[in-house]
Write a protein that holds these residues in place. Structure first.
Motif, PDB file in Angstrom:
ATOM      1  N   PHE A  61      -9.725   3.901  -6.223  1.00  0.00           N
ATOM      2  CA  PHE A  61     -10.515   2.428  -6.064  1.00  0.00           C
ATOM      3  C   PHE A  61     -10.433   1.447  -6.723  1.00  0.00           C
ATOM      4  O   PHE A  61     -11.036   2.684  -8.128  1.00  0.00           O
ATOM      5  N   ASP A  68      -7.913  -2.898  -4.769  1.00  0.00           N
ATOM      6  CA  ASP A  68      -8.483  -2.669  -3.583  1.00  0.00           C
ATOM      7  C   ASP A  68      -9.882  -3.970  -4.016  1.00  0.00           C
ATOM      8  O   ASP A  68      -9.633  -4.790  -2.789  1.00  0.00           O
ATOM      9  N   TRP A 112      -7.418   1.704   5.470  1.00  0.00           N
ATOM     10  CA  TRP A 112      -8.147   1.317   4.329  1.00  0.00           C
ATOM     11  C   TRP A 112      -8.761   0.684   4.278  1.00  0.00           C
ATOM     12  O   TRP A 112      -9.468   0.714   4.086  1.00  0.00           O
ATOM     13  N   ARG A 158     -17.237   2.051   1.571  1.00  0.00           N
ATOM     14  CA  ARG A 158     -17.793   2.414  -0.399  1.00  0.00           C
ATOM     15  C   ARG A 158     -18.825   1.210  -0.355  1.00  0.00           C
ATOM     16  O   ARG A 158     -18.854   0.061  -0.067  1.00  0.00           O
ATOM     17  N   LEU A 185       0.902  -1.264   0.089  1.00  0.00           N
ATOM     18  CA  LEU A 185       0.216   0.281   0.328  1.00  0.00           C
ATOM     19  C   LEU A 185       1.073   1.248   0.164  1.00  0.00           C
ATOM     20  O   LEU A 185       0.599   2.047  -0.741  1.00  0.00           O
ATOM     21  N   ALA A 193      -9.559  -7.303  -0.525  1.00  0.00           N
ATOM     22  CA  ALA A 193     -11.135  -6.356   0.656  1.00  0.00           C
ATOM     23  C   ALA A 193     -12.149  -7.724   0.919  1.00  0.00           C
ATOM     24  O   ALA A 193     -11.774  -7.458   2.251  1.00  0.00           O
ATOM     25  N   VAL A 195     -12.211   1.202   2.549  1.00  0.00           N
ATOM     26  CA  VAL A 195     -12.605   0.047   1.662  1.00  0.00           C
ATOM     27  C   VAL A 195     -14.102  -0.357   1.834  1.00  0.00           C
ATOM     28  O   VAL A 195     -15.016  -0.391   1.101  1.00  0.00           O
ATOM     29  N   TRP A 214      -5.483   4.331  -1.608  1.00  0.00           N
ATOM     30  CA  TRP A 214      -5.885   2.335  -2.482  1.00  0.00           C
ATOM     31  C   TRP A 214      -4.730   2.010  -2.734  1.00  0.00           C
ATOM     32  O   TRP A 214      -3.975   2.605  -4.165  1.00  0.00           O
ATOM     33  N   PHE A 215      -5.085   0.615  -2.931  1.00  0.00           N
ATOM     34  CA  PHE A 215      -4.431  -0.470  -3.618  1.00  0.00           C
ATOM     35  C   PHE A 215      -4.101   0.099  -5.364  1.00  0.00           C
ATOM     36  O   PHE A 215      -2.667  -0.068  -5.726  1.00  0.00           O
ATOM     37  N   ASN A 216      -5.091   0.428  -5.570  1.00  0.00           N
ATOM     38  CA  ASN A 216      -4.977   0.606  -6.869  1.00  0.00           C
ATOM     39  C   ASN A 216      -4.333   1.727  -7.208  1.00  0.00           C
ATOM     40  O   ASN A 216      -4.368   2.245  -8.700  1.00  0.00           O
TER      41      ASN A 216
END
Ligand SMILES: N[C@@H](CCC(=O)N[C@@H](CS)C(=O)NCC(=O)O)C(=O)O
Length: 235
Positions: A128, A132, A158, A165, A117, A136, A162, A122-124
């Motif tokens: 998001f 992600d 995170w 969302r 991370l 998740a 997440v 965001w991992f992306n």
């Protein structure tokens, strides 16, 4: 959720759409796609906007590797804990040892994911996306097993973010509702396993994981009692 999934009796329209008889399967008109990675690729190809993957080739590769690690290396930890806790494949010292290894591996992954991370939200990347949604569900699964990322860390923040969302919250609620609806049946599932009426699938990385954490005897007992199975043959 198709009837018979998990127990080894998936059939009908669902099995016809997916020769591996696994969830997820995507049916889009005449198109039938199995395997979560290929489903994501199909969605990205068919509905490119908004993109699920980042734009830069190196970033796309990073996110795809993240998904591969989660699907292949992380997933069997949660699956294996289910084998021990719900399906009671191991008891006593072996169960304790498998629990210990699972907890240790999960902690290792939390550290690895924290590094992945980095300083991103965001991992992306900036928003998001694929990275992600690939992480998740597994971290929520770990949380369900009582394994949470270290409090105060970036990964824990995170996970909070997440889960806020709407798409993630709706999916997590579906899973929680399904587990609640099946709670009664799950109390008896170990008996069904023992009777050979519930055959769990020990496919690829799951089989490897069980052997790796010392559960070779779990596999041997499953084969002997005929209450585990492998991937289906194709015809
Ligand atoms: N690599 C596949 C794995 C899918 C998978 O393992 N699905 C499991 C549940 S999580 C399943 O439906 N197994 C069939 C069964 O247990 O009967 C993917 O990512 O879609």
């Amino acid at each position: 959720m198709p009837d018979g999934i998990g127990a080894g009796g998936a059939a009908g329209e669902f099995a016809a759409a997916n020769p591996r008889a696994e969830v997820p399967t995507l049916i889009d008109g005449e198109v039938k796609v199995f395997d979560s990675t290929i489903i994501l690729e199909y969605i990205e190809d068919k509905w490119p906007a908004p993109p699920l993957l980042p734009a830069a080739p190196a970033e796309r590769a990073r996110v795809r590797m993240l998904e591969e690690v989660m699907d292949t290396h992380y997933e069997p930890i949660n699956w294996g804990l289910g084998e021990v806790r719900a399906f009671q494949r191991a008891t006593g010292e072996l169960a304790q040892e498998i629990e210990r290894r699972a907890a240790e591996q999960t902690r290792g992954f939390f550290a690895w994911l924290e590094t992945q991370l980095g300083d991103r939200d965001w991992f992306n990347g900036a928003a998001f996306g694929w990275g992600d949604l690939a992480v998740a569900p597994y971290l929520n699964g770990s949380r369900g097993h009582g394994h949470r990322p270290p409090a105060g860390g970036r990964l824990a923040a995170w996970l909070e973010r997440v889960n806020q969302r709407p798409s993630v919250a709706a999916t997590a609620k579906d899973v929680a509702d399904l587990l609640a609806a099946n709670a009664g049946a799950m109390r008896d599932v170990a008996t069904l396993v023992e009777q050979g009426l519930f055959k769990r699938e020990y496919r690829d990385h799951r089989l490897e994981w069980m052997v790796k954490v010392g559960g070779l005897e779990v596999v041997a007992a499953g084969l002997e009692r005929d209450n585990i199975r492998f991937g289906p043959d194709f015809s």
